[in-house]
Enzyme design. Structure first.
Site, PDB file in Angstrom:
ATOM      1  CB  CYS A  39       7.126  -4.006  15.745  1.00 52.92           C
ATOM      2  SG  CYS A  39       8.735  -3.504  15.083  1.00 52.92           S
ATOM      3  CG  ASN A  66      -4.570   3.659  13.456  1.00 54.25           C
ATOM      4  OD1 ASN A  66      -5.597   3.357  14.057  1.00 54.25           O
ATOM      5  ND2 ASN A  66      -4.528   3.832  12.157  1.00 54.25           N
ATOM      6  CB  CYS A 113       3.469   7.049   3.589  1.00 53.11           C
ATOM      7  SG  CYS A 113       4.042   5.737   4.661  1.00 53.11           S
ATOM      8  N   GLY A 117       7.170  -2.574   5.761  1.00 56.54           N
ATOM      9  CA  GLY A 117       8.538  -3.040   5.617  1.00 56.54           C
ATOM     10  C   GLY A 117       9.572  -2.196   6.335  1.00 56.54           C
ATOM     11  CD  GLU A 144      -0.855  -0.355   3.755  1.00 56.88           C
ATOM     12  OE1 GLU A 144      -2.052  -0.661   3.635  1.00 56.88           O
ATOM     13  OE2 GLU A 144      -0.256  -0.308   4.829  1.00 56.88           O
ATOM     14  CB  CYS A 166       2.522   0.592   9.497  1.00 55.48           C
ATOM     15  SG  CYS A 166       3.568  -0.748   9.102  1.00 55.48           S
ATOM     16  CB  CYS A 181       3.505  -3.317  13.577  1.00 54.75           C
ATOM     17  SG  CYS A 181       3.603  -3.263  11.787  1.00 54.75           S
ATOM     18  CB  CYS A 220       7.745  -5.923   8.058  1.00 56.35           C
ATOM     19  SG  CYS A 220       9.168  -5.197   8.905  1.00 56.35           S
ATOM     20  CB  SER A 270      11.416   5.062   8.765  1.00 54.84           C
ATOM     21  OG  SER A 270      10.871   3.901   8.201  1.00 54.84           O
ATOM     22  CB  SER A 296      10.855   3.102  14.389  1.00 56.28           C
ATOM     23  OG  SER A 296      10.459   3.594  13.138  1.00 56.28           O
ATOM     24  CG  LEU A 297      14.341   5.083  20.532  1.00 57.14           C
ATOM     25  CD1 LEU A 297      15.600   4.450  19.950  1.00 57.14           C
ATOM     26  CD2 LEU A 297      14.702   6.337  21.316  1.00 57.14           C
ATOM     27  CG  HIS A 298       8.447   2.556  18.518  1.00 58.87           C
ATOM     28  ND1 HIS A 298       7.848   3.705  18.058  1.00 58.87           N
ATOM     29  CD2 HIS A 298       8.589   1.751  17.426  1.00 58.87           C
ATOM     30  CE1 HIS A 298       7.639   3.606  16.746  1.00 58.87           C
ATOM     31  NE2 HIS A 298       8.088   2.437  16.343  1.00 58.87           N
TER      32      HIS A 298
HETATM   33  S1  SF4 Z   1       6.507  -1.359  12.817  1.00 58.12           S
HETATM   34 FE1  SF4 Z   1       7.655  -1.205  10.874  1.00 58.12          FE
HETATM   35  S2  SF4 Z   1       9.530  -2.399  11.313  1.00 58.12           S
HETATM   36 FE2  SF4 Z   1       8.056  -2.995  12.905  1.00 58.12          FE
HETATM   37  S3  SF4 Z   1       7.038  -4.831  12.062  1.00 58.12           S
HETATM   38 FE3  SF4 Z   1       5.812  -3.023  11.451  1.00 58.12          FE
HETATM   39  S4  SF4 Z   1       6.539  -2.502   9.388  1.00 58.12           S
HETATM   40 FE4  SF4 Z   1       8.091  -3.797  10.357  1.00 58.12          FE
END
Ligand code: SF4
Length: 356
Positions: free
Chosen positions: A122, A306, A111, A173, A98, A349, A125, A118, A207, A230-232
């Site tokens: 995470c 989200n 984007c 990804g 997408e 995502c 996600c 991926c 990213s 992407s630290l989080h």
């Molecule tokens: S947040 Fe980004 S890096 Fe983590 S699983 Fe999802 S797509 Fe992959």
């Protein structure tokens, strides 16, 4: 296991000299590479029949060799009063990716996805839950940008014709896990027409979850793109869970590579932080984050999570988020709260592809 059929070669996979060679191999004069490239990158046209400066009898052969149809539109959804437009694409082998086009008063951003699925896993996600299907080719990434630029020009963003100005590699990804194709796509997106699309390097953001060797390699590419990490979480205990690749490269190593990138390029690093209720949004974590970033070329982007349907992860409460912002700012850190475009169309995502 049946091997996947290779992605058809497309002009956006190749630097201009190699496009010349492809045309010479077809028995065409090499200058046709420039003509076809100008149609594709400058006029956003990928219909050989409309390329009237090519001999009519040769258009379909040239089109088949240089402009195979890589993205088949499955679905498009608009929301945010026409300011967001999300497209689900089917690739030649059936996998879905997408891209999301977003209009702001001063810019239009797309984007893009760099992989189908991926491998980074995470847990919050949707894309991460399904695993990696495959890397996208350079042209499959670039074509998302070209198609989106065409959409923007043709008025999908509220009826007005807009010019695409920014590209962020924040779709499905991990871009740096598909390193050579991501870097080639950045070059194609930023090279001036007819070599590429001519988007300013400073308007491109790549990213990463923190693939340290690849961040260091990117710093040596001579590209002035923004790096978004992407630290989080600011502490390894929690980040090991939220971003599993942290078990390999710890927060300190990731930030050290990010500061190396900032030093090499002069570009401020964007620190992405998904605000997840009662998981990573405590005041002490804001203070810890501020202490890690202080004195460095960094900007924090807080993103209210989200949530994916049925997931145990949810967005932070607004008051908690405000306190997090306040603490970062009082710690001397520049911070913005990103608007959550596309929520009503499953904008996190991977969610459109997951439901497609
Ligand atoms: S947040 Fe980004 S890096 Fe983590 S699983 Fe999802 S797509 Fe992959």
């Amino acid at each position: 296991m049946t091997p996947r059929s290779p992605v058809p070669l497309h002009l956006a996979d190749l630097p201009l000299e190699e496009r010349h060679q492809l045309l010479t191999d077809l028995g065409e004069p090499s200058y046709r590479a420039k003509q076809v490239s100008a149609h594709y990158f400058a006029r956003l046209c990928d219909e050989p029949a409309a390329m009237t400066d090519l001999p009519a009898t040769r258009r379909s052969d040239i089109g088949a060799a240089l402009l195979p149809n890589l993205l088949h539109q499955v679905r498009e959804v608009g929301c945010d009063a026409g300011r967001t437009h999300k497209t689900l694409w089917r690739l030649h082998d059936g996998v879905l990716v997408e891209s999301v086009l977003m209009a702001y008063p001063d810019r239009v951003t797309v984007c893009v996805s760099s992989q189908a699925g991926c491998a980074m896993a995470c847990p919050f996600c949707a894309t991460g839950q399904a695993g990696l299907q495959r890397n996208l080719s350079t042209a499959e990434i670039v074509d998302q940008v070209v198609a989106s630029a065409r959409h923007a020009r043709d008025g999908v963003l509220g009826g007005e014709s807009r010019r695409l100005s920014n590209v962020v590699f924040m779709g499905m990804g991990e871009p740096l896990a598909n390193y050579p194709r991501t870097v080639a796509a950045v070059r194609r997106i930023t090279d001036p027409p007819p070599l590429g699309l001519g988007v300013s390097q400073r308007s491109v953001t790549v990213s990463t979850v923190g693939l340290v060797p690849r961040i260091r390699q990117l710093a040596r590419e001579g590209l002035a793109v923004t790096l978004a990490v992407s630290l989080h979480a600011p502490d390894d205990g929690l980040r090991d869970e939220l971003v599993p690749v942290n078990q390999r490269w710890k927060v300190a190593e990731v930030l050290d590579a990010a500061w190396g990138y900032a030093e090499q390029t002069g570009r401020r690093v964007s620190i992405e932080y998904a605000m997840i209720r009662a998981v990573n949004d405590q005041p002490w974590r804001a203070d810890l984050l501020a202490s890690l970033l202080r004195g460095h070329l960094a900007h924090v982007n807080l993103i209210p999570l989200n949530p994916t349907p049925g997931s145990r992860w949810d967005a932070s409460e607004p008051a908690v988020m405000e306190e997090f912002v306040r603490r970062l700012r009082s710690g001397g850190i520049s911070v913005t709260v990103r608007d959550t475009r596309g929520q009503e169309i499953a904008g996190a995502c991977g969610q459109l592809a997951a439901s497609g």
